[in-house]
Design an enzyme around this catalytic site. Structure first.
Site, PDB file in Angstrom:
ATOM      1  N   THR A  89      29.585  19.134 -49.820  1.00 14.12           N
ATOM      2  CA  THR A  89      29.534  20.018 -48.657  1.00 14.12           C
ATOM      3  C   THR A  89      28.801  19.374 -47.489  1.00 14.12           C
ATOM      4  O   THR A  89      27.879  18.564 -47.693  1.00 14.12           O
ATOM      5  CB  THR A  89      28.802  21.327 -49.039  1.00 14.12           C
ATOM      6  OG1 THR A  89      28.487  22.047 -47.846  1.00 14.12           O
ATOM      7  CG2 THR A  89      27.495  21.064 -49.759  1.00 14.12           C
ATOM      8  N   TYR A 113      21.206  25.496 -51.785  1.00 14.31           N
ATOM      9  CA  TYR A 113      22.639  25.198 -51.954  1.00 14.31           C
ATOM     10  C   TYR A 113      22.911  23.730 -51.608  1.00 14.31           C
ATOM     11  O   TYR A 113      23.448  22.966 -52.426  1.00 14.31           O
ATOM     12  CB  TYR A 113      23.484  26.127 -51.080  1.00 14.31           C
ATOM     13  CG  TYR A 113      24.932  25.715 -51.006  1.00 14.31           C
ATOM     14  CD1 TYR A 113      25.739  25.753 -52.138  1.00 14.31           C
ATOM     15  CD2 TYR A 113      25.494  25.262 -49.808  1.00 14.31           C
ATOM     16  CE1 TYR A 113      27.072  25.349 -52.083  1.00 14.31           C
ATOM     17  CE2 TYR A 113      26.819  24.864 -49.746  1.00 14.31           C
ATOM     18  CZ  TYR A 113      27.600  24.906 -50.879  1.00 14.31           C
ATOM     19  OH  TYR A 113      28.912  24.490 -50.831  1.00 14.31           O
TER      20      TYR A 113
END
Ligand SMILES: NC(=O)c1ccc[n+]([C@@H]2O[C@H](COP(=O)([O-])OP(=O)(O)OC[C@H]3O[C@@H](n4cnc5c(N)ncnc54)[C@H](O)[C@@H]3O)[C@@H](O)[C@H]2O)c1
Length: 320
Positions: A89, A113
């Site tokens: 990501t 995250y």
């Protein structure tokens, strides 16, 4: 496909694709599934994906993202499975100074995250380096996604996660009356229209990149790591305008304060991707296509929810 149904209500796949419900962190399940499937390679998408939730439940994120990747790699190496494509990501870049990031930009995630995904990347790269002397060294592709959006244009699949904070999902939920308005987080930022800028990529183009990456690994052991975005920024307000134009409906918005930790601008430098796959061709009019396909998918989901449920089977006859 493996999924533990933690963020989907049911198996979303057509019946011809085998589905194995279970948790990647469960070694017995993983062994049984790999025994049954004998995969030649793995595309690893699974994980926990909601940034604000990761701040509240960091252990869940390190477990579902980093630890699950570790378990998966362990099982793969035990069997000498040598190809892995991994969903990473843009959150690994944190809040970049310039707003446009290349793969060599500093890796400074600002939430669990992003950090858990960066750990996963490091685990993968370390295992790949250590395997170089093995008879089947690990071949890896790490794809750093920017903002994935849209649905399959023939509506076979689309976004259906139980919890999501993605802008396009929120836009189509607002357009279909599931929420009264769309919150625009930050309207006075240092961008041309004051709202956050992101690099939205249509899911079809991302899938295409996975297929290309996997095929490359089949013929070339060199590790791949590249940004997946169009290299074009779109502001939240420009997405709202696009949604109104595509849907011909008005999209009520509410100006809200910026969210803590949200970069003002996050756009991919995608030159590495363009160099690796020069004939990769994104869908035409990508932003319009993203909105139109996401809206059509959302309407299909709603129609399914509203269609009458099949009658329950008759109760078994009583022995009395
Ligand atoms: N959607 C985006 O914009 C975006 C951006 C960057 C990266 N990514 C990455 O892409 C991947 C897919 O994201 P998504 O948006 O489709 O999210 P998603 O939540 O729809 O998909 C992730 C799936 O993983 C499953 N899962 C979670 N933990 C698991 C476990 N331990 N074992 C088995 N299954 C498990 C969930 O049930 C869920 O269906 C993720 O790895 C995410 O980090 C997505």
């Amino acid at each position: 496909m493996i999924d533990d149904l933690s963020n989907i209500a049911h198996n979303p796949l057509p019946a011809r694709i085998d589905f194995y419900p279970g948790d990647l962190r469960d070694p017995v399940f993983l062994k049984q599934t790999f025994d049954a499937v004998s995969p030649a390679g793995v595309l690893h998408f699974a994980g926990a994906v909601v940034v604000p939730e990761s701040l509240e439940r960091p252990l869940t994120y390190y477990s579902r993202n980093s630890y699950a990747t570790l378990r998966l790699l362990g099982e793969m190496r035990r069997r000498s499975i040598d190809k892995l494509v991994f969903s990473s990501t843009a959150a690994v870049y944190g809040i970049p100074a310039t707003g446009v990031v290349s793969e060599t930009s500093p890796l400074l995630p600002i939430n669990p995250y992003g950090q858990s995904k960066l750990f996963s990347e490091k685990i993968i790269l370390d295992v790949q380096a250590a395997s170089s002397s093995h008879h089947r060294p690990l071949r890896t592709a790490i794809l750093r996604y920017f903002n994935v959006a849209g649905a399959d244009q023939s509506l076979r699949t689309g976004q259906q996660g139980k919890s999501t904070t993605h802008l396009v999902k929120r836009i189509v939920q607002t357009l279909t009356g599931q929420q009264p308005h769309l919150h625009v987080f930050g309207t006075n930022l240092t961008t041309p229209d004051g709202s956050c800028v992101r690099d939205y990529i249509h899911v079809r183009d991302l899938v295409d990149l996975h297929v290309r990456a996997y095929r490359r690994l089949e013929v070339d052991p060199a590790p791949l790591l590249f940004n997946c975005g169009y290299g074009q920024g779109a502001s939240v307000l420009s997405m709202v305008a696009c949604a109104e134009q595509v849907s011909r409906r008005s999209l009520p918005t509410v100006a809200s304060p910026p969210r803590k930790g949200d970069p003002v601008r996050l756009v991919a430098d995608n030159s590495r991707l363009r160099h690796l796959f020069p004939d990769w061709t994104p869908v035409p009019n990508p932003l319009q296509t993203i909105i139109a396909s996401a809206l059509a998918w959302e309407e299909q989901l709603l129609a399914r929810q509203m269609s009458p449920r099949p009658a329950p089977p008759p109760a078994p006859a009583s022995d009395a």
